[in-house]
Structures are given as C-alpha cells and as structure tokens.
Scaffold this motif. Sequence first.
Motif, short mmCIF file in Angstrom:
data_model
loop_
_atom_site.label_atom_id
_atom_site.label_comp_id
_atom_site.label_asym_id
_atom_site.label_seq_id
_atom_site.Cartn_x
_atom_site.Cartn_y
_atom_site.Cartn_z
N LEU A 164 0.83 -1.20 0.00
CA LEU A 164 0.00 0.00 0.00
C LEU A 164 0.87 1.26 0.00
O LEU A 164 0.60 2.21 -0.74
CB LEU A 164 -0.93 0.00 1.22
N SER A 165 1.93 1.24 0.82
CA SER A 165 2.81 2.41 0.90
C SER A 165 3.45 2.71 -0.45
O SER A 165 3.54 3.86 -0.86
CB SER A 165 3.91 2.19 1.94
N THR B 286 -1.38 10.96 7.35
CA THR B 286 -2.00 9.70 6.98
C THR B 286 -2.95 9.17 8.06
O THR B 286 -3.99 8.59 7.75
CB THR B 286 -0.92 8.63 6.69
N THR C 205 -0.75 1.89 5.94
CA THR C 205 0.50 2.06 5.22
C THR C 205 1.59 1.56 6.16
O THR C 205 1.34 1.31 7.34
CB THR C 205 0.76 3.53 4.87
#
Lengths: 314, 264
Positions: free
Chosen positions: B67-68, B208, B217
Amino acid sequence: MSSAAALPAPRGGLLRGLSDFLLRRPGAYLALLLVPPLLWLGIIYLGSLFALLTNSFFSIDEFSGTIDYTLTLSSYGQLLQLANFDIVIRTVLMAAAVTLASAVIAFPIAYYAARYAKGRMKAVFYLAVMMPLWSSYLVKVYAWKLILAKEGIVSWVADTLGVTVVLDGVLALPVIGGPSLSTSYIGTFLVFTYVWLPYMILPLQASLERVPGSLVEASEDLGAHPRQTFRHVILPLALPGMIAGSIFTFSLSLGDYIIPQIVGGSNLFIGQAVLIQQGTAGNIPLAAAFTVVPVAIMGLYLWGAKRTGAFDAL
Amino acid sequence: MRSDRASRPLKLAALGGLLFLHVPLLFVFLYAFTTEEKSYQFPPPGLTLKWFGVAFARQDIWDAIGLSLKVAALATSVALVLGTLIAAALARRQFFGREAVSLLVILPIALPGIVTGIALRAAFNLLEIDYGLLTIILGHATFCIVVVYNNAVARFRRLSGSLVEASMDLGADGFQTFRYVILPNIATALLAGGMLAFALSFDEVIVTTFTAGQQSTLPIWMLSELVRPRQRPVTNVVAVFVILVTFLPILAAYYLTRDESQHK
C-alpha cells in the motif's frame, strides 16, 4: 550537418495553432500552467483549512453529542479552561526549550561546516546532516525508545559507569522526572531535539556561509578576544539563520502528537489533545479550536521573524 | 592573524553533535538481531537472524509495504505534474499574486502536519468521501508538491532563456521545445524531486493517520506497533528495512542535484 537532420520537422495543425496562441498571449499561457495546481491546492487544501476554521466556531451539544451549527465562540472559551490551557502552555514551553537546545547543539556543527570544512569534507558534512533529516521519522523516534527504555541503553551506560544514582536523581526531579526516561518530559525533550535538529543546522549553516571571513579577521586585528568576535560579529550575522531554523523546530514541536505519545508522561500536548477531541471524544469543534492555536502562534512568529529578515536565510 | 584551523572545543562540539545525530540509528540495526523478545534489554543477550525470516513471512507487513509503495508512486506522479507546472510559472515571471502562490505551495509543510491532517479529514467528512486509497493520496500529493517544486524551480532558473529562443527560431513550436529542449534539461531535477517526494510519502504518518481508513501504510503499521508492541523484534527488522529504503533515494537525489547545492 548530421545534427540538423535530427531536428524534428515543424508541425502544422491544431497543436501548432495552440502553441502560437499561447506564445502571443503570455497571460493565457500562465493561466494554463497555474490552473491545475491552483485548483488542487486551492480547493483541496485551502478549502479544507477553511472547513476546519469554520468548525471551530460551531459547538457540540452536550446531551446528544451532535454538532450544533450555530456560530459561537464556546470552543475557544473551553480552551481557556484550566485543563486545556495547561496543555497549550506545556506545549509552548516544550517547543521553546527544544528550539533553544537545537540552536545550541546546531551552532558548532553549522559553524564548522560553514567555515572550516572544505571540498570533500563539506560534502560529508552536508550528507551527514541530510541523511538524518530525511530518514524515517518513526524509526528515529523508535531508536530513542530503545535508548531511553528502563532496561535500555542509557540505564546500562549509567550502570556500567556506576552513576545510576545520578540517573535516579534526575528522574526523581519534580515535573520533568518520571518512572523512567522514556516516560518523562526529559525523554520527550531529547527526542524532539534529536528529530528536529537538522532543520536548525541547515539554515544556520546557510547564514554562517555568508559571514565574510574578512569581518572576522578585522575583528581579530582590532584586538577582539575570540569570545568578543563571536558575541559582536558572528552571532548577530547568524541570527537570521537561527530564527529561520527556529521556525521549523518551533512549528514542528507545536503540532507533533506522536513523539509525546510514544516517549513521554501522561499529560497531553496540543497534538494529542486534537487527536483525542476529534477521535474518541468526538468533539470536532474543540479539536478545531485546538489546531487554531499552533496556527495562530506560528502566524505571530512568522510575522516577527519576517521583520528580522529571517526569510532570506531559508 | 587568520586562524585557518578550528579550535579543539569547536571540533569536539561539532563531532559530538554529529554523533548525536547518527549513533541512535545504529542501535536500531543492532536490535534487529537481538534474541530478546519481551523488552528492550541492552546489551542484547544474544544475536540471531531468525527475525528476518519471521518478518518475511508476515502477510500484514507485505500488505502495508504494498500500500505504501502504491500511495507513494501515485502521489509522486501527481506532485511531479503539479509541482513542475508551478515551477514553470513562477521561475522567471513576475505577476500579480506570485507571492501568494508561492506561499500556498509551502503552506502544507510550513503548518504543523496535524493541521493539514485534520483539515483534510474535516473536508472529506463534509463531502462524504470514504476514507481509503484516494484520500491518502490526496493528502500525500498536497505536501509532496513543494518538494518537486523546490527542485524544479532551481533548475528552471539555471536554464538559459536563449536555449528556448534558439529552439523557437529554428521553427519548433512550444510543445516541441518542451519535449526536446526543456525536458532534457530539467529531467534530473525532476527525478531528484520525484525521489524525495517518494521518500517523503513513503515515510509520512501524521497526515495519513487522519486520511486513512482501515488500511495500514507501513508507517501506520509501525506506529501501531510502537504504541502497542506485539512482536518487538519484527518491528526492529521493519525499521532497518525502512532506513535502507529511504537511504537510497536520498543519496541518489543528492548526486543528481549536487551541482546546484555547490553553486548556491
């Protein structure tokens, strides 16, 4: 010539027309460049900031827990209550202490890098400051968790040197002490200073680079003691850089909620208060009012800094 | 007399400051090999490689890394386009509102991250946008623009105007000039800015926290491990991985823009 053959042929048609139009109308060209980014920043970012500000003038209905959309200053009133005001004071004091400490630690590094480091050494210094600046924020905080933990490195060093008494004495101090370094304000202070230090070094070094060597020589020729040269020649010239650096260290400390959460005592800082108010407490208006505090403080700070010419040192 | 050599106290203070900056990160490497699971005991009772294997087998870590990477790649792409556009507009021109635009670009990193975060959250709430990949990217791109802008604007200022004029004189239109003259000249600055933006996004946690939904993340994953540790040595291994991943783009960005930092 062979390079002439590689030139792409001039085109006709729509693109050419558009290109010519833009060339004749610099205004339209500029608008075309600026519209997409300004739409993004203006709508997404400024719009959000505005939404936040508006929220701070709403209030929360204490019984139903829903937001009451009539304009009021009650959230700001709540900020002045003792428990909340404490949070603001604590955060500002911490930010000030961190800023001072960063300036003291940063100065020798910046001064050495600006005045004595040459060529290869200069690159080494630059990278030595940039690497920690850009390396992962959470990893840096985590490293200090390892160092400051009760069974961690500092305790071990104190034990090995036989100065555990000193460590215990420091931890027994009122307010700043605690059960261990990682749960005391001393710990919070150390981590803040560590994490924001590079932000102080870079602008400070930039302003020290601009101090002419001839001024320092002149001061020495006129018989000034090195300490006098430092006090009356170098420091005043380095001040804008120091203030530029302090903008970062101060602002970043004001808004951070992760460092005091991981390394620190149980009392809250502004960032944590915002997180709690908007999360578990569900009081968005108060959370919004809390975030206005660092913005207002930074606004004043920037206004003051601008008058000292600190922005030229950024 | 001109003193060309630093005095001993200055040297020691500078060295001490640099050690203060670097030694803590070295401990993270050491702890990735410790056999102690429950505490941060120092010195480690023993050394082992097994945590690398354990971390490698954890699906939640791979998901977070995936995801990151996705967020960083998409946010960087958006920031590259928008940051370059602003840089092109601001580099040489004077126009009404120029100062305001440059302030607007810097604002997302000048204001504390929590302000950006909660402001975006308030706006997403208002617009009833569900938290997820999109909202994370919207947040990241907003503060990545400035990094690209900084790198691009420095290069645009060094780019000689006569090159562009020569291209036009030879009959190229604006788009051809961009493709064949401007782009090759600003490419390395964009690459450097893009890599820094990527590193910034890959590491971001404060904004975030507010813009992510249920997904994690990598920094969000690390933060939850720091607050409520489950398997400390695995966190150590991930920390080492993060140090190495961010180290490389920063070093590369430095070498790409080295000349500019020396000409300053």
